[in-house]
Design a protein around this motif. Structure first.
Motif: not given
Lengths: 453, 453, 453, 453
Positions: B243-261
């Motif tokens: 299924s191909s709904k175009i994704p919508n990557p959320p804006a992350l704060t540096p802190k959130e980005f670090k967690v995801a990374m």
């Protein structure tokens, strides 16, 4: 603090998006939510909250899809059995970056009606703005008749109390961002300006110049109409709307269009009254773009819709605005417009278009005619032609028997757009000799002809 | 007849849409299909056919979604067990308004490879154009190694036959619209011009100047690389993609980005090699926009992706192009870019950036260094630095042990972009003293330094 | 009433356009006036007035061209020898449809400074909004030093009087639309929010919490800088600017770019500090997009400008924003950006980029370095590194002798952008060992390192 | 090589821009040149040449302004006393990056008519494409009557020679890019497809299937019309047009519009024939967007123009397309469109709109009517209604006396658009009982009614 008002034309709905320090919130999102994602991307913000000012009656709210796409929490007011989102407790605070949003329960328009006050902690604790939904408009307040006439006095009293106990005390300097602008059916006489302040409303809004008793009395005597599609909105906005992929009406050749129309699809023609009068496909409804919400009176959400419009932009406009009202079944649009229909050699219908000097002559010469005024009650009350008969356009299909069949019918409204719709209803009912007055009562007044009240 | 070529940059894929008398067809639609609907609306046309030139290996084809939205039929070539659409029989004709499309089965690049010849019956029966997919490019022909080395001679022979028996006989005046432009990995040396004619190709395409035997011999000796994500494409394009709904990557704060990374999401940084070298988040991959397809070498389609880019447009560009390759899991993007990361006080990594005069000095002074050239085989064969070691960039992760750890590594490619990617792979592997040559071999040649072959 | 705020980013200037009943007015139009014509066309309105809040010092006002294109009258405040337009008399009223605009002479920021109060006669005579130009900002008031230090007390007193005698009495509920948002050099500490109300300002603006004497004292002690290009603005905006065709900088090959640069054109590189630090053309100025106004410190309006930017949008952004400041002589931009420069084999310069942990280590290890803080005075006063030396960036070229040549210079600002500009000034002066701290004082504070005041 | 065709709708003019290695050229730029600058910026290319295929007769060429903005050289063909640019010598070559453009003098349409052959040296020396201007169209060749009937045989012979001696020998595989598409008055029967090849034209263009003698005979018998505004174009394009700032027609209230109209400005109404027939301002010309070039027959370039259109986009469309034809004097447009006119109470005019079945009934019932067919000669020759009278629409103003005044006039064209224009000419001449057949001869044919030839 970043801020943007986003307007949806035909229901004159205004939603708001704002952001601080990478966090954002939306108030009353519309059904097609791309615009919010676009703004969020531009701002580099993450959506934290969707605030609903009430269970809207005139459009499908986009909260659920927006929440699913972004992870934002949906916040409602108390008083309704919501099937999604969270219900706040009066005076709850929500943080969006350095902003504080305070939920104020102000029932009246609906049991759950809410205002959301916004404070900007970066500058201090004075409330900067309040989102008033359908509680307070510029120059008017929300209608209070949705729970039935028997409840109008009570709801009106609640509205008065909410305004006086919770909204006005916020302070004169608070900017007011309402849920609708001029033209909405959710208020009566909303001003054209789309923002105000508590101070300005206190000074100028007539509803702020009366006491509680007078307030209720005025509200009780107001006459509002309730379009049949509202019942769907109320259900959808309480329980969650059906899946909402934006439809993609196909281009149809005149031949394909004819087939779909003969199978029963309803035709909505958004061209101007001049065009519609000049030539149209028989059985079409004449609904100019900014009056498309009147489709709710004649086309059920389950019926198939065919679009006739001037160009691709107008097809798109019709589709997206009908979609916002819950129309999902589009059989297609006429490729090449009415020109392609004509080139095929297919027959066309017409409306007799006249200007007010023509109408005046008809009246002066005592021709036997019915002048049918289809405006809203309050417009009618503000002045009409003496011999005119009043039937609000939404009620015309069910009151056709009140329109004499044996003489020409001259439809009139404010400008000629809604009377074009009325003309199209009469033509669909096989009435003959239908006239539409271009310029309408505006022209009548400008020409200095007589009005009675 | 209306006509439009629609380019998808990073895989250099060209799709086509054309229309006649209200009917339209698309050749090889990309995964995000809005563009076709927009063109159809503008033209007022209804989509009748989607023609696929072959089961594409490098991007997800949008046929199924486009067909579902429009009712168009999907047409494939014979030879593969398709799970959707219809398979034509060689020489089948399809009508699109006054146009006739003739399907030509030209296996070689893949078993189902097809060309579609277009005749405009309004002007006559001479073929106007041919969509050649990955069979014929401007200046080259498609690669023939996808069925494995053992089948390359056979597939190459089939390709030769198809070109000579079906394509060339269409006539010199037939315009050629290929499936890829310059930069695609589906051919070797595709010219920058994106259209040609049979006559022009006969006169100038080197592969048209050799006989069948020579043709096969050249094809057999070509060295192509096959990115790991191709295996997904082959499956998706045969069976239908997820299924191909175009994704919508959320804006992350540096802190959130670090967690995801830290949870393992892979970081793709699309900023320029100069920016990446100047400052980047440790463990990022440096993949400039037009080289994003190299993500296929290091990030599995099932892994989560984090984006670092210069602005909202670049985030969107990265997302949509990765989505076209099948990436659906976006953990988000770094709101405010690398600046916001730095403002948080988080640590940064760097690559030593040098220009070619620096490199020349290093070499002249006999410093102990490894010059690592990561270009494609054919680029390497066209001239390289004498002491350089060649590892194609896609193979670098598995051949790291061939890169000495005890001395500086100077990565180089044509311009500095792919070597920035190579640098980032080395840094992720904890290698130290990594250099990137800005300007790359282009600068080396322009400076008149020595090349060996 | 229709209303739109139009922002010009780099000088953080906000202009306004509004309309009623087919008539419109603009407050403080920017130099590139297409946007107003576009809005007018969309609204179907004719421009009747251009209101200037004062002779702006930091950008060229577009009044004359807008007036010529539309026939609108230009209205100024009294007190300056205008060479165009008309000067109102205090309290003059102007009609725009059903709106009434009342001119209020509020000198202080400049002798002619004006506020324009807007009443909407459709709803009543309470003032809805006031355009405050550089008299009142959200959270601050305009600077009062433009007539020289000797006049600052007098001008500050006038400003206080205007605010208290003319603006505040309009009423708490009046919405405030200022001439600049956060980041402008025309105020000191303007809040990020770009709208307010009299009530909110009374409650929260620190300058409304002091008496006349204190007010003047604060204003007198403020330290503002005045960019050299202001002198042109003052002349142009009084007499009319030079002919204003929007320039069209040509694409230059690296070779052509080099020729222009060797002839003396100044290079403005708008890429990020990370990119600039990674690789740049020697002698460039590092001026990120939202700091382009600092070009006024180093490039005279008569000099030729060369642009280096990431892409076409960034070239356009640089051009239009510099054009708004009066730059008309563009030698061109580097086609293909820094990549094309590198591919030519041309040499690159670098800045040593460090994060704050690196800086902390340097300081802890007692390395001999100069930490050069180039922020504004008020930023410096709000906390800095103990060993740092403060030179405001605009003064750096004339105070270079205060920067020791015998040890590394570590430039720092709030985030790393303005220090990148400072680094580029030092490099142009042939200084060696120049460092830029990415993340700047923001990162320093976030990391919990010590601040002194 | 980058390539883009840029279409100007109403004169069906196609210009081309292409680029290689940072250099670019434009063939036959239109008057509003922003589009070329935008493409150049996107490509990062510098314009080197503007090639003119001939002194165009139907639109103002943008060469001079484009050259001034970019420094590009303007190249013309020999045979005319040019007052700007440079005249090539036959077979001259011009380099644009790796491309070679060869000028071919092919007089016939005009003395200076030229084709420009394009070779892409990156791939080899086979000619890839040829820009044929008005020498060769898809399915037709240029008209040869501009030097007067006496010179038509000679010019036709020259055209034949140029095609056979210079164009055809380029090779079958050469792609043909003509100066006009279908609908241009510069050819007779141009196909709808806008690109072709020499091979395809040799196979299908009827003018390539006759010998020199027959070719001249056909050309001599062709009947072309020459719009009065052509005389200006010929002068402007030889000497340079008047200064070309794009005009900015102001929004006019109905009252202002009425004043301008009473002062003599000519009204151009671009709404559909259905709208115009339904209601219009008396004395307007009905000119739908894609037929605006017919304004040249009735409005002199020195006269003032008033625009009535459906919305802002249509006003802009009318303005820019009229501007391309040399109209610079716009008194304004009607703000709010015909609706605002009607709301003012001003009188409206109408055209009787009928479909073909109505017409058939009129004819069958032997009503006394004049059926006036206003199509081009070749359209008339391909079939018309037996009783119809033919007057080409452009000649109607001077041949009004041939149209009987004593009976209804039924105007007809192919679809109803040009007959709406004819209706409006008749109404302006105070004729009564004017009908327009929506669907026109297309509908007549589709309905199977009789045609004579």
């Amino acid at each position: 603090m970043l801020f943007k008002a986003i307007k949806s034309e035909i229901v004159s709905h205004i939603s708001y998006i704002f952001s601080s320090k990478g966090e954002a919130a939306v108030v009353d999102p519309r059904r097609d939510i791309e615009i919010y994602n676009k703004v969020l991307a531009e701002w580099g913000s993450k959506l934290k909250y969707v605030f609903e000012t009430h269970r809207n009656e005139d459009y499908i709210i986009g909260s659920i899809e927006l929440s699913e796409k972004t992870g934002a929490k949906i916040i409602h007011g108390p008083g309704l059995p919501w099937k999604y989102g969270e219900t706040y407790t009066d005076k709850d605070n929500f943080k969006v970056g350095s902003l504080k949003i305070t939920a104020l329960h102000t029932p009246g328009h609906s049991p759950d009606s809410s205002c959301y006050a916004l404070t900007d902690n970066e500058t201090g604790n004075y409330t900067i703005a309040v989102f008033t939904g359908d509680t307070l408009f510029v120059g008017d307040v929300g209608r209070t008749d949705f729970l039935g006439d028997e409840n109008t006095p009570k709801m009106s009293g609640l509205l008065y109390d909410g305004l006086h106990e919770k909204v006005i005390p916020l302070g004169d300097g608070v900017i007011v961002y309402p849920g609708h602008g001029s033209g909405s059916v959710c208020g009566g006489k909303i001003a054209e300006r789309e923002f105000s302040s508590i101070g300005a409303e206190k000074a100028m809004n007539p509803m702020f110049k009366v006491n509680r008793e007078e307030f209720i009395k005025i509200k009780v005597t107001e006459k509002h109409e309730k379009s049949p599609y509202f019942k769907y909105m109320e259900k959808y906005n309480l329980e969650g709307p059906p899946s909402s992929k934006i439809p993609n009406p196909p281009a149809l050749t005149p031949k394909e269009f004819k087939v779909a129309m003969e199978k029963g699809a309803k035709i909505i023609d958004t061209r101007s009254p001049a065009s519609f009068g000049g030539a149209h496909i028989t059985s079409s409804y004449s609904l100019v773009p900014n009056r498309l919400n009147n489709a709710g009176w004649v086309v059920d959400l389950n019926e198939e819709v065919l679009i006739v419009a001037d160009d691709a932009n107008n097809v798109e406009y019709a589709k997206i605005n009908l979609y916002r009202m819950g129309y999902d079944n589009f059989a297609g649009y006429l490729s090449g417009g009415i020109e392609s229909w004509c080139k095929e050699g297919y027959p066309i219908g017409k409306v007799n278009l006249i200007d007010v000097s023509n109408l005046k002559k008809m009246l002066d010469s005592k021709e036997k005619i019915t002048v049918l005024d289809v405006r809203r009650y309050n417009e009618w009350d503000e002045g009409h032609i003496d011999v005119a008969k009043h039937i609000y356009l939404g009620r015309l299909p069910e009151r056709l028997n009140e329109v004499p069949e044996d003489k020409p019918v001259i439809t009139i409204c404010k400008t000629g757009s809604r009377s074009s719709f009325a003309s199209s209803i009469l033509l669909r009912a096989n009435r003959k000799k239908i006239y539409n007055v271009l310029g309408g009562m505006d022209a009548w007044k400008k020409s200095g002809y007589q009005l009675i009240y």
